[in-house]
Design a protein around this motif. Structure first.
Motif, PDB file in Angstrom:
ATOM      1  N   THR A  26       0.814  -1.210   0.000  1.00  0.00           N
ATOM      2  CA  THR A  26       0.000   0.000   0.000  1.00  0.00           C
ATOM      3  C   THR A  26       0.848   1.261   0.000  1.00  0.00           C
ATOM      4  OG1 THR A  26      -1.691  -1.198   1.240  1.00  0.00           O
ATOM      5  CG2 THR A  26      -1.871   1.195   1.192  1.00  0.00           C
ATOM      6  N   PHE A  27       1.873   1.282   0.828  1.00  0.00           N
ATOM      7  CA  PHE A  27       2.707   2.485   0.907  1.00  0.00           C
ATOM      8  C   PHE A  27       3.366   2.774  -0.442  1.00  0.00           C
ATOM      9  CE2 PHE A  27       6.931   4.414   1.628  1.00  0.00           C
ATOM     10  CZ  PHE A  27       6.501   5.641   2.119  1.00  0.00           C
ATOM     11  N   GLY A  28       3.916   1.742  -1.087  1.00  0.00           N
ATOM     12  CA  GLY A  28       4.562   1.938  -2.377  1.00  0.00           C
ATOM     13  C   GLY A  28       3.598   2.450  -3.436  1.00  0.00           C
ATOM     14  N   LEU A  29       2.376   1.922  -3.426  1.00  0.00           N
ATOM     15  CA  LEU A  29       1.371   2.366  -4.395  1.00  0.00           C
ATOM     16  C   LEU A  29       0.997   3.828  -4.174  1.00  0.00           C
ATOM     17  CD1 LEU A  29      -0.983  -0.751  -4.506  1.00  0.00           C
ATOM     18  CD2 LEU A  29       0.541   0.040  -6.320  1.00  0.00           C
ATOM     19  N   LEU A  30       0.867   4.231  -2.913  1.00  0.00           N
ATOM     20  CA  LEU A  30       0.516   5.623  -2.628  1.00  0.00           C
ATOM     21  C   LEU A  30       1.670   6.567  -2.951  1.00  0.00           C
ATOM     22  CD1 LEU A  30      -2.166   6.850  -1.443  1.00  0.00           C
ATOM     23  CD2 LEU A  30      -1.993   4.373  -1.346  1.00  0.00           C
ATOM     24  N   VAL A  31       2.905   6.103  -2.768  1.00  0.00           N
ATOM     25  CA  VAL A  31       4.060   6.923  -3.157  1.00  0.00           C
ATOM     26  C   VAL A  31       4.064   7.138  -4.669  1.00  0.00           C
ATOM     27  CG1 VAL A  31       6.583   6.959  -3.349  1.00  0.00           C
ATOM     28  CG2 VAL A  31       5.508   6.344  -1.183  1.00  0.00           C
ATOM     29  N   ALA A  32       3.789   6.059  -5.423  1.00  0.00           N
ATOM     30  CA  ALA A  32       3.707   6.184  -6.878  1.00  0.00           C
ATOM     31  C   ALA A  32       2.594   7.147  -7.271  1.00  0.00           C
ATOM     32  CB  ALA A  32       3.472   4.813  -7.512  1.00  0.00           C
ATOM     33  N   MET A  33       1.457   7.066  -6.566  1.00  0.00           N
ATOM     34  CA  MET A  33       0.345   7.976  -6.836  1.00  0.00           C
ATOM     35  C   MET A  33       0.737   9.414  -6.508  1.00  0.00           C
ATOM     36  SD  MET A  33      -3.584   7.773  -5.426  1.00  0.00           S
ATOM     37  CE  MET A  33      -3.694   6.068  -5.992  1.00  0.00           C
ATOM     38  N   ALA A  34       1.531   9.594  -5.458  1.00  0.00           N
ATOM     39  CA  ALA A  34       1.992  10.935  -5.083  1.00  0.00           C
ATOM     40  C   ALA A  34       2.861  11.538  -6.175  1.00  0.00           C
ATOM     41  CB  ALA A  34       2.758  10.874  -3.762  1.00  0.00           C
ATOM     42  N   VAL A  35       3.755  10.723  -6.752  1.00  0.00           N
ATOM     43  CA  VAL A  35       4.627  11.202  -7.837  1.00  0.00           C
ATOM     44  C   VAL A  35       3.791  11.607  -9.049  1.00  0.00           C
ATOM     45  CG1 VAL A  35       6.433  10.538  -9.459  1.00  0.00           C
ATOM     46  CG2 VAL A  35       6.615   9.859  -7.062  1.00  0.00           C
ATOM     47  N   LEU A  36       2.812  10.770  -9.408  1.00  0.00           N
ATOM     48  CA  LEU A  36       1.951  11.079 -10.555  1.00  0.00           C
ATOM     49  C   LEU A  36       1.122  12.337 -10.304  1.00  0.00           C
ATOM     50  CD1 LEU A  36       0.716   7.481 -11.487  1.00  0.00           C
ATOM     51  CD2 LEU A  36       2.428   8.863 -12.684  1.00  0.00           C
ATOM     52  N   THR A  37       0.636  12.490  -9.063  1.00  0.00           N
ATOM     53  CA  THR A  37      -0.134  13.686  -8.709  1.00  0.00           C
ATOM     54  C   THR A  37       0.706  14.938  -8.854  1.00  0.00           C
ATOM     55  OG1 THR A  37      -1.497  12.422  -7.151  1.00  0.00           O
ATOM     56  CG2 THR A  37      -1.445  14.810  -6.868  1.00  0.00           C
ATOM     57  N   ALA A  38       1.938  14.879  -8.345  1.00  0.00           N
ATOM     58  CA  ALA A  38       2.840  16.023  -8.436  1.00  0.00           C
ATOM     59  C   ALA A  38       3.138  16.368  -9.891  1.00  0.00           C
ATOM     60  CB  ALA A  38       4.137  15.729  -7.688  1.00  0.00           C
ATOM     61  N   ALA A  39       3.399  15.345 -10.712  1.00  0.00           N
ATOM     62  CA  ALA A  39       3.707  15.580 -12.126  1.00  0.00           C
ATOM     63  C   ALA A  39       2.517  16.213 -12.844  1.00  0.00           C
ATOM     64  CB  ALA A  39       4.108  14.274 -12.801  1.00  0.00           C
ATOM     65  N   PHE A  40       1.308  15.750 -12.534  1.00  0.00           N
ATOM     66  CA  PHE A  40       0.096  16.274 -13.179  1.00  0.00           C
ATOM     67  C   PHE A  40      -0.112  17.751 -12.826  1.00  0.00           C
ATOM     68  CE2 PHE A  40      -4.477  17.211 -12.754  1.00  0.00           C
ATOM     69  CZ  PHE A  40      -4.874  17.056 -14.079  1.00  0.00           C
ATOM     70  N   LEU A  41      -0.054  18.076 -11.528  1.00  0.00           N
ATOM     71  CA  LEU A  41      -0.276  19.456 -11.101  1.00  0.00           C
ATOM     72  C   LEU A  41       0.834  20.378 -11.606  1.00  0.00           C
ATOM     73  CD1 LEU A  41      -1.468  18.892  -7.412  1.00  0.00           C
ATOM     74  CD2 LEU A  41      -2.873  19.479  -9.398  1.00  0.00           C
ATOM     75  N   LEU A  42       2.072  19.879 -11.587  1.00  0.00           N
ATOM     76  CA  LEU A  42       3.194  20.697 -12.051  1.00  0.00           C
ATOM     77  C   LEU A  42       3.056  21.009 -13.540  1.00  0.00           C
ATOM     78  CD1 LEU A  42       5.922  22.055 -11.732  1.00  0.00           C
ATOM     79  CD2 LEU A  42       7.008  19.813 -12.009  1.00  0.00           C
ATOM     80  N   LYS A  43       2.680  20.011 -14.330  1.00  0.00           N
ATOM     81  CA  LYS A  43       2.539  20.252 -15.773  1.00  0.00           C
ATOM     82  C   LYS A  43       1.450  21.282 -16.059  1.00  0.00           C
ATOM     83  CE  LYS A  43       2.126  17.987 -20.251  1.00  0.00           C
ATOM     84  NZ  LYS A  43       2.098  16.710 -20.994  1.00  0.00           N
ATOM     85  N   LYS A  44       0.317  21.200 -15.374  1.00  0.00           N
ATOM     86  CA  LYS A  44      -0.768  22.162 -15.581  1.00  0.00           C
ATOM     87  C   LYS A  44      -0.307  23.578 -15.249  1.00  0.00           C
ATOM     88  CE  LYS A  44      -5.030  21.523 -14.643  1.00  0.00           C
ATOM     89  NZ  LYS A  44      -5.611  21.513 -15.992  1.00  0.00           N
ATOM     90  N   GLU A  45       0.429  23.734 -14.166  1.00  0.00           N
ATOM     91  CA  GLU A  45       0.860  25.066 -13.768  1.00  0.00           C
ATOM     92  C   GLU A  45       1.965  25.596 -14.692  1.00  0.00           C
ATOM     93  OE1 GLU A  45       1.126  28.641 -11.512  1.00  0.00           O
ATOM     94  OE2 GLU A  45      -0.403  27.222 -12.150  1.00  0.00           O
TER      95      GLU A  45
END
Length: 386
Positions: A26-45
């Motif tokens: 679970t922790f590894g999956l949420l870390v991967a989700m955190a990276v994807l979330t950061a990449a998505f928000l960063l690209k939009k901005e």
């Protein structure tokens, strides 16, 4: 708690807790989700800032069908070796992989013959690709690239340098453990310092931006909301897995508390560390819960991180004219949040740091940098207006 996906599916669908889903922690999956979330928000901005003219496009020559050189073959042969080396070993030791993926993936364990075969097969495949490229001929195209076009490069550098920073700070914080087993500490799945990751990621991205002649301040402003939101996602992974990032024993719940009981105190049943005492009538590998309920500090940090992220996101357009200001505000919020949570969080205190934890000490520094930086920017802007 859900140390891996098999426990989640067990609660949802009644499936066994020892199936192949236990590989996915679970922790590894949420870390991967955190990276994807950061990449998505960063690209939009970054796209928004490019549209308003804060970034200038850089002409770049894009070459297609270029012949592969010796470096390409070496890197791909190495990748093929790692894939074969690890995958076959994992298939041969599935029980060990289910129990502790990090001890298999982040280790020197593997199948050498499968690794050599994997390297050979991938090298042969690239020989074939190279012959097809030569038939099509080299094509050159001039494109204008903006920072959001390099989001994959930025994310990759941030993750790799962040991992290195997290490990280095853990070594500094726990030198005895490192000296006792240097290789085991460096290549284990344990021991990660969030501020080490933050500082390491910042250094790596800063170097990349300078090399690509990309303005640093607008980029770090753009990354500020993404950083804190992804931090909140990662902390939720800590909570769901029960990885030890919890608080001190909770005081008695006051009468005025109107939220769910588990938000005040949590005993982390089936925590991934198997800490505490054994649970009655429990099935599976993780059957312990804490003998004394503690503050679920990871949940508190998730809530604060999402709140800070919302504030920063709402301020991003209003602070565009002050490059660096949004990141300074992020530093203030980040430092204040972490310093406050450390008061009820389990952590080691150091006499050499004045009795502070490592995180408290760094949080105060970041808070101070943020205050001075924001004050300087606002004062300079005020003087310019006079």
């Amino acid at each position: 708690m859900y140390p891996d996906l098999s426990y989640l599916f067990h609660d949802l669908f009644g499936t066994a807790t020892d199936n192949w889903l236990s590989i996915f922690k679970t922790f590894g999956l949420l870390v991967a989700m955190a990276v994807l979330t950061a990449a998505f928000l960063l690209k939009k901005e970054l796209q928004r800032r490019a549209e308003i003219g804060q970034f200038q496009g850089v002409p770049a020559k894009i070459i297609s069908n270029a012949p592969l050189d010796i470096q390409d073959y070496v890197l791909n042969a190495f990748f093929g070796f790692i894939v074969g080396f690890k995958l076959v070993y994992i298939a041969q030791n599935l029980d060990a992989m289910q129990a502790d993926p990090a001890s298999i993936i982040i280790s020197g364990k593997g199948n050498w013959l499968a690794g050599i075969i994997g390297a050979g097969l991938l090298t042969a495949y690239y020989f074939y690709l190279d012959s097809q490229r030569k038939k099509q001929g080299i094509k050159e195209e001039l494109k204008t690239l903006y920072p959001h076009d390099r989001i994959m490069d930025i994310s990759t550098v941030a993750v790799i340098s962040g991992i290195i920073g997290a490990k280095l700070f853990t070594v500094v914080e726990q030198p005895q453990a490192f000296l006792a087993d240097p290789m085991g500490q460096l290549f284990s799945g344990d021991g990660w310092t969030i501020y080490g990751g933050l500082i390491g990621g910042f250094v790596g991205v800063y170097i990349l931006l300078r090399r690509k002649a990309i303005p640093v301040l607008p980029v770090i402003d753009a990354v500020a909301p993404a950083l804190i939101v992804s931090y909140g996602v990662g902390r939720m992974g800590c909570h769901l897995a029960g990885d030890g990032d919890w608080g001190i024993p909770a005081a008695a719940q006051p009468d005025w508390w109107f939220l769910p009981d588990w938000l005040w105190a949590q005993d982390y049943p089936r925590n991934v560390l198997n800490r505490g005492v054994e649970m009655a009538d429990c099935v599976g590998k993780y059957c312990n819960h804490l003998a004394e309920a503690v503050y679920p500090t990871s949940v508190y940090e998730t809530m604060m991180a999402f709140t800070i992220g919302l504030i920063l996101w709402s301020l991003r357009k209003k602070t565009t004219a002050w490059p660096g200001l949004l990141f300074a505000i992020y530093l203030m919020f980040n430092g204040a949040e972490r310093f406050l949570i450390e008061g009820i969080r389990v952590n080691d205190r150091h006499e050499g740091l004045g009795g502070f934890t490592q995180a408290e000490f760094i949080a105060l520094i970041l808070l101070g940098i943020g205050v001075v930086w924001a004050g300087w920017l606002l004062l300079a802007k005020k003087q310019d207006a006079v």
